[in-house]
Design a protein around this motif. Sequence first.
Motif, short mmCIF file in Angstrom:
data_model
loop_
_atom_site.label_atom_id
_atom_site.label_comp_id
_atom_site.label_asym_id
_atom_site.label_seq_id
_atom_site.Cartn_x
_atom_site.Cartn_y
_atom_site.Cartn_z
N ASN A 35 0.85 -1.18 0.00
CA ASN A 35 0.00 0.00 0.00
C ASN A 35 0.89 1.24 0.00
N GLU A 36 0.56 2.19 -0.84
CA GLU A 36 1.30 3.44 -0.85
C GLU A 36 1.06 4.15 0.48
N ASP A 37 2.13 4.56 1.12
CA ASP A 37 2.07 5.26 2.41
C ASP A 37 1.26 4.47 3.45
N ASP A 38 1.31 3.14 3.39
CA ASP A 38 0.57 2.26 4.31
C ASP A 38 -0.93 2.55 4.34
N ASP A 39 -1.45 3.04 3.23
CA ASP A 39 -2.88 3.36 3.13
C ASP A 39 -3.56 2.27 2.31
N PRO A 40 -4.41 1.45 2.93
CA PRO A 40 -5.04 0.34 2.20
C PRO A 40 -5.95 0.78 1.06
N GLN A 42 -4.87 2.64 -1.22
CA GLN A 42 -3.94 2.88 -2.32
C GLN A 42 -3.05 1.65 -2.52
N PRO A 43 -3.63 0.55 -2.99
CA PRO A 43 -2.83 -0.67 -3.15
C PRO A 43 -1.80 -0.53 -4.27
N THR A 44 -0.70 -1.25 -4.11
CA THR A 44 0.35 -1.27 -5.12
C THR A 44 0.75 -2.72 -5.42
N LEU A 45 1.29 -2.91 -6.59
CA LEU A 45 1.83 -4.20 -7.00
C LEU A 45 3.24 -3.94 -7.52
N THR A 46 4.23 -4.52 -6.85
CA THR A 46 5.63 -4.38 -7.27
C THR A 46 6.10 -5.69 -7.86
N GLY A 84 0.27 1.32 -9.43
CA GLY A 84 -0.53 1.98 -8.41
C GLY A 84 0.21 2.90 -7.47
N ASP A 85 1.52 3.00 -7.58
CA ASP A 85 2.30 3.84 -6.68
C ASP A 85 2.59 5.17 -7.36
N LEU A 86 1.90 6.22 -6.97
CA LEU A 86 2.06 7.51 -7.62
C LEU A 86 3.46 8.07 -7.45
#
Length: 115
Positions: A35-40, A42-46, A84-86
């Motif tokens: 999650n970007e900035d540990d905010d659920p 704002q999910p991310t996939l790396t 998903g990571d701005l």
Amino acid sequence: MTFNDHLQHLVERALASIPAADASDIYAVSFLIGNEDDDPRQPTLTIGYNTETQAQRSIQDTSDQAEARWNYAFWIQNELTVVGDLAWCRRTALAGSGKNFVAEDHLGDMVSRSA
């Protein structure tokens, strides 16, 4: 293009970017969900990978060979692509392009952000 098509394209492009010298040494490809900035909201996939060489290098810093091979903290932190990571977008794909992108902020309002 659907989101699934877009995601498949990103994965294919990420995997195609792996240097030929590393390809034969890879034993695992990772799809790390965060999650970007540990905010659920704002999910991310790396997408990344690890190599036998890196696992062998990490053994001295771990309790055993299994930890060196499978604990992501000891992997190459290569970030082939991050969906998903701005912040990652600003840092990489849009850096210096002069392009803007639009995203929703935490309150659901549309905001424009520059690269």
